[in-house]
Design a protein around this motif. Structure first.
Motif, PDB file in Angstrom:
ATOM      1  N   GLU A 144      79.303 102.135 109.227  1.00 40.76           N
ATOM      2  CA  GLU A 144      78.894 101.019 108.317  1.00 40.76           C
ATOM      3  C   GLU A 144      77.227 100.710 108.618  1.00 40.76           C
ATOM      4  OE1 GLU A 144      80.704  97.279 107.127  1.00 40.76           O
ATOM      5  OE2 GLU A 144      82.243  98.825 106.881  1.00 40.76           O
ATOM      6  N   VAL A 145      77.122 100.398 109.970  1.00 41.02           N
ATOM      7  CA  VAL A 145      75.838 100.002 110.213  1.00 41.02           C
ATOM      8  C   VAL A 145      75.053 101.209 110.311  1.00 41.02           C
ATOM      9  CG1 VAL A 145      74.391  99.068 112.283  1.00 41.02           C
ATOM     10  CG2 VAL A 145      76.843  98.217 111.731  1.00 41.02           C
ATOM     11  N   ARG A 146      75.298 102.082 110.784  1.00 37.99           N
ATOM     12  CA  ARG A 146      74.395 103.451 110.652  1.00 37.99           C
ATOM     13  C   ARG A 146      74.089 103.903 109.340  1.00 37.99           C
ATOM     14  NH1 ARG A 146      74.326 107.717 114.586  1.00 37.99           N
ATOM     15  NH2 ARG A 146      76.495 107.482 115.410  1.00 37.99           N
ATOM     16  N   ASP A 147      74.775 103.652 108.270  1.00 40.31           N
ATOM     17  CA  ASP A 147      74.448 104.104 106.915  1.00 40.31           C
ATOM     18  C   ASP A 147      73.565 103.314 106.338  1.00 40.31           C
ATOM     19  OD1 ASP A 147      76.337 106.013 106.876  1.00 40.31           O
ATOM     20  OD2 ASP A 147      77.921 105.179 105.881  1.00 40.31           O
ATOM     21  N   ASP A 148      73.775 101.750 106.828  1.00 38.21           N
ATOM     22  CA  ASP A 148      72.717 100.684 106.424  1.00 38.21           C
ATOM     23  C   ASP A 148      71.336 100.991 107.153  1.00 38.21           C
ATOM     24  OD1 ASP A 148      74.600  99.423 105.091  1.00 38.21           O
ATOM     25  OD2 ASP A 148      75.020  97.770 106.360  1.00 38.21           O
ATOM     26  N   VAL A 149      71.314 101.440 108.224  1.00 41.22           N
ATOM     27  CA  VAL A 149      70.072 101.525 108.884  1.00 41.22           C
ATOM     28  C   VAL A 149      69.443 102.775 108.441  1.00 41.22           C
ATOM     29  CG1 VAL A 149      69.128 102.457 111.242  1.00 41.22           C
ATOM     30  CG2 VAL A 149      70.735 100.463 111.289  1.00 41.22           C
ATOM     31  N   ALA A 150      70.118 103.652 108.177  1.00 37.10           N
ATOM     32  CA  ALA A 150      69.555 105.014 107.597  1.00 37.10           C
ATOM     33  C   ALA A 150      69.119 104.616 106.245  1.00 37.10           C
ATOM     34  CB  ALA A 150      70.692 106.014 107.315  1.00 37.10           C
ATOM     35  N   ALA A 151      69.597 103.766 105.543  1.00 30.84           N
ATOM     36  CA  ALA A 151      69.031 103.449 103.941  1.00 30.84           C
ATOM     37  C   ALA A 151      68.037 102.409 104.070  1.00 30.84           C
ATOM     38  CB  ALA A 151      70.236 102.577 103.061  1.00 30.84           C
ATOM     39  N   ASP A 152      68.005 101.623 105.393  1.00 20.40           N
ATOM     40  CA  ASP A 152      66.802 100.858 105.363  1.00 20.40           C
ATOM     41  C   ASP A 152      65.543 101.262 105.780  1.00 20.40           C
ATOM     42  OD1 ASP A 152      68.282  98.668 104.879  1.00 20.40           O
ATOM     43  OD2 ASP A 152      68.257  97.494 106.593  1.00 20.40           O
ATOM     44  N   THR A 153      65.528 102.209 106.929  1.00 20.34           N
ATOM     45  CA  THR A 153      64.424 102.935 107.413  1.00 20.34           C
ATOM     46  C   THR A 153      64.147 104.371 107.396  1.00 20.34           C
ATOM     47  OG1 THR A 153      65.402 103.027 109.359  1.00 20.34           O
ATOM     48  CG2 THR A 153      64.203 101.142 109.120  1.00 20.34           C
ATOM     49  N   THR A 154      63.185 105.277 107.011  1.00 20.99           N
ATOM     50  CA  THR A 154      63.405 106.263 107.134  1.00 20.99           C
ATOM     51  C   THR A 154      63.132 107.064 108.587  1.00 20.99           C
ATOM     52  OG1 THR A 154      60.853 106.232 106.592  1.00 20.99           O
ATOM     53  CG2 THR A 154      62.166 106.817 104.854  1.00 20.99           C
ATOM     54  N   GLY A 155      62.479 106.310 109.643  1.00 17.68           N
ATOM     55  CA  GLY A 155      62.370 106.597 110.837  1.00 17.68           C
ATOM     56  C   GLY A 155      63.025 105.610 111.534  1.00 17.68           C
ATOM     57  N   THR A 156      62.810 105.750 112.988  1.00 17.21           N
ATOM     58  CA  THR A 156      63.326 104.865 113.742  1.00 17.21           C
ATOM     59  C   THR A 156      62.154 103.970 114.479  1.00 17.21           C
ATOM     60  OG1 THR A 156      63.436 106.328 115.860  1.00 17.21           O
ATOM     61  CG2 THR A 156      65.419 106.293 114.232  1.00 17.21           C
ATOM     62  N   SER A 157      62.705 103.107 115.124  1.00 18.04           N
ATOM     63  CA  SER A 157      61.533 102.218 115.782  1.00 18.04           C
ATOM     64  C   SER A 157      60.940 103.078 117.210  1.00 18.04           C
ATOM     65  CB  SER A 157      62.221 100.780 116.075  1.00 18.04           C
ATOM     66  OG  SER A 157      63.312 101.163 117.077  1.00 18.04           O
ATOM     67  N   ASN A 158      61.600 103.953 117.519  1.00 13.51           N
ATOM     68  CA  ASN A 158      60.848 104.861 118.330  1.00 13.51           C
ATOM     69  C   ASN A 158      60.631 104.110 119.797  1.00 13.51           C
ATOM     70  OD1 ASN A 158      59.960 107.253 119.325  1.00 13.51           O
ATOM     71  ND2 ASN A 158      57.893 107.122 118.720  1.00 13.51           N
TER      72      ASN A 158
END
Lengths: 158, 449
Positions: A144-158
């Motif tokens: 669930e969190v992974r799906d939300d995170v993917a929806a929120d951001t295109t990239g990661t915080s790197n």
């Protein structure tokens, strides 16, 4: 958020955490007394993942390295909000934070390459080791969190 | 408590009292560079029990200058004996701690914290104290007799990139008006997502543009920026916390922290024990335009060669594009984390130490799950700017008890900075608790006791 954390890092965190854990476990269907085979399996997966991916920095005893890598013992992050904790693993974490009264300003790498089961396992392991006793985290919760995170951001915080 | 025999000898007590008074007189005149004063200070130095929990070669002893300072990073000692140490984080409202020993027993009895920012770098140059936060280098004038500078610090270089890991900005000065500043790499091996197993590195590595090297600046011009005024003197250095100009040969030297986590990231090629021993920490002679190969290459001390990093197609054997990159003058075991360097030019230590290098190793974290190592100060003899022998463990057992250290937090102390005082004593800082040692040589008269 840092202010909030600093406010609650005075020992009161423990009792409120217990309350939270209890209220959560009444919702949960599993019996909290006996570790279920599923939980045992999660702990095993978790230990393997921890040893392979987390131990280098957070060390075998989960105490981290002073000034570089924070402890995983009784921290607000480990015991607190599951979504936030899962997000730390998926996105990594960077910038100044305070953990149990110590300042850190370093980078925790993202671990999105781990499967939902691996993340659930390692977080359950961490939440039930190093003197911690918080509720397990399921693969569904991670997804669930992974799906939300993917929806929120295109990239990661790197 | 062990004291030098001369101090205890009743026949000499009166003479020592005289010297003490004389020392005070000198201190109050602000002139402390005379030879005679050096000698008395030596005589009055009191060794701490167990040398303050470290081991030293025969003939050497140490006293504890100060304790529990907090995260004590790099250190300098002024001509008058005043000590300045940069603090990792501000403590008691200060980012530098100044120490003064007014009695000559080696222990600081004045301790003052000042300036705003935490950091690592500190230096003395032409009557100024230089110090760095993680993004700015400042300086402030040291007036005669003043322990804590009263002037306003001015900015010498600003606008270094903000970064998390390897953020320290160590500094050193040459003899022709330049200051050198290390800018560490923000990543392990320049992967776009840092420390991701199996992920290739970025090629070319964009971090090399403003990081992973040593930059040169005008030592005195205020308000320089890295982009406008900085000259990239050397590149391909992942992180050199220990840097020092060598006056004898007029060259820059540095020690690089090698990359981490070969086994976590590339289990195909490296197991945990290989990963604990690779790559070497490198002692570099840093010439203008040199390139030491990070992130494309790492140094394998067994193969005595730069090896292609797995992020760039390496497999632990292949050399590839690393054939012509600059190599170290000496290597140390992996992950020991060299953080402090000073070349010895004092008169106190025996001849063999002249011009040699003392290197403070912070100690490893990245050998886990194997035992951690390297919490020590090593000595490397030098001749004409090159090591003339193997390194020796000079000051050791900082981690404590002699038992295996499994995680860095179990180490009692972690050596960080080294400096040589006007009398030739070696100073060592620790940033685990904040202890400072002064190591001196007990001369032959004393040794006879």
């Amino acid at each position: 958020m840092m202010i909030l954390l600093m406010n609650c890092s005075g020992g009161s965190g423990d009792s409120s955490q217990e309350a939270e854990t209890q209220s959560e476990s009444t919702e949960a269907q599993s019996e909290p007394q006996e570790p279920s085979p599923a939980l045992t399996q999660q702990m095993e997966t978790g230990k393997t993942v921890y040893t392979q991916y987390c131990l280098a920095c957070h060390q075998a005893d989960g105490n981290g390295v002073k000034g570089a890598f924070p402890t995983l013992h009784q921290t607000e992050y480990v015991l607190g909000d599951k979504t936030e904790l899962i997000t730390i693993i998926i996105n990594g974490l960077q910038g100044p934070i305070e953990v149990n009264g110590e300042q850190y300003n370093n980078v925790m790498p993202q671990h999105s390459f781990l499967t939902d089961e691996q993340i659930a396992g390692v977080l359950t392991y961490v939440r039930k080791s190093f003197g911690n006793d918080a509720e397990e985290i399921t693969a569904e919760e991670v997804k669930e969190v992974r799906d939300d995170v993917a929806a929120d951001t295109t990239g990661t915080s790197n | 408590m062990r004291k030098t025999q001369l101090w205890l000898h009743p026949r000499l007590a009166g003479w020592y009292f005289f010297l003490l008074v004389f020392a005070f007189t000198l201190l109050s005149c602000g002139d402390s560079s005379s030879v005679s004063e050096t000698e008395e200070t030596e005589g009055n130095l009191t060794a701490a029990p167990d040398n303050g929990s470290i081991t030293l070669p025969d003939g050497f002893a140490a006293t504890i200058v100060a304790d529990d300072l907090g995260g004590a990073r790099h250190i300098v000692v002024n001509d008058n004996g005043d000590i300045y140490i940069k603090m990792r984080n501000t403590k008691n409202g200060g980012g530098v701690v100044a120490l003064r020993d007014t009695t000559g027993d080696g222990q600081a009895d004045i301790k003052e914290y000042f300036t705003e920012y935490g950091g690592t770098g500190i230096g003395l140059y032409k009557g100024y104290l230089y110090f760095s936060s993680d993004t700015i280098v400042y300086r402030v004038q040291l007036n005669e007799g003043e322990l804590v500078p009263t002037g306003e610090p001015e900015i010498i270089v600003k606008d270094f990139l903000v970064q998390g890991p390897h953020e320290s900005k160590p500094i050193t000065f040459d003899n022709s008006g330049h200051m050198y500043v290390t800018v560490g790499a923000p990543s392990n091996a320049c992967q776009e997502k840092d420390r991701t197993p199996g992920l290739a590195g970025q090629d070319p590595c964009p971090e090399l543009e403003r990081q992973a090297g040593i930059w040169r600046f005008d030592a005195e011009k205020p308000n320089q920026t890295q982009v406008e005024d900085g000259y990239r003197y050397s590149t391909g250095i992942r992180n050199a916390v220990a840097i020092e100009w060598n006056d004898q040969v007029n060259e820059l030297y540095a020690l690089q922290h090698g990359r981490d986590q070969l086994s976590t990231l590339w289990p195909k090629y490296f197991n945990d024990s290989l990963s604990a021993e690779l790559p070497a920490e490198e002692f570099l002679r840093v010439t203008d335009g040199s390139d030491f190969g990070w992130p494309y290459c790492y140094y394998d001390q067994n193969k005595e060669a730069k090896i292609l990093a797995p992020e760039y197609g390496g497999n632990g054997e292949e050399v590839g594009r690393c054939e012509n990159v600059d190599t170290p003058i000496m290597s140390f075991p992996a992950h020991w984390a060299p953080n402090g360097l000073v070349f010895y030019k004092g008169n106190l230590f025996p001849e063999k130490y002249q011009n040699g290098a003392f290197i403070a190793f912070h100690g490893s974290w990245n050998r886990a799950p194997l035992e951690q190592k390297g919490y020590l100060v090593a000595f490397v003899p030098f001749q004409n700017g090159q090591p003339s022998g193997d390194y020796e463990r000079f000051a050791d057992q900082f981690a404590g008890s002699g038992e295996a250290i499994n995680q860095p937090n179990d180490a009692e102390f972690r050596p960080m900075g080294v400096a040589v005082g006007p009398d030739g004593s070696l100073y060592i800082t620790d940033d685990q608790k904040g202890r400072v040692w002064r190591v001196f040589y007990e001369n032959s008269q004393v040794a006879q006791r």
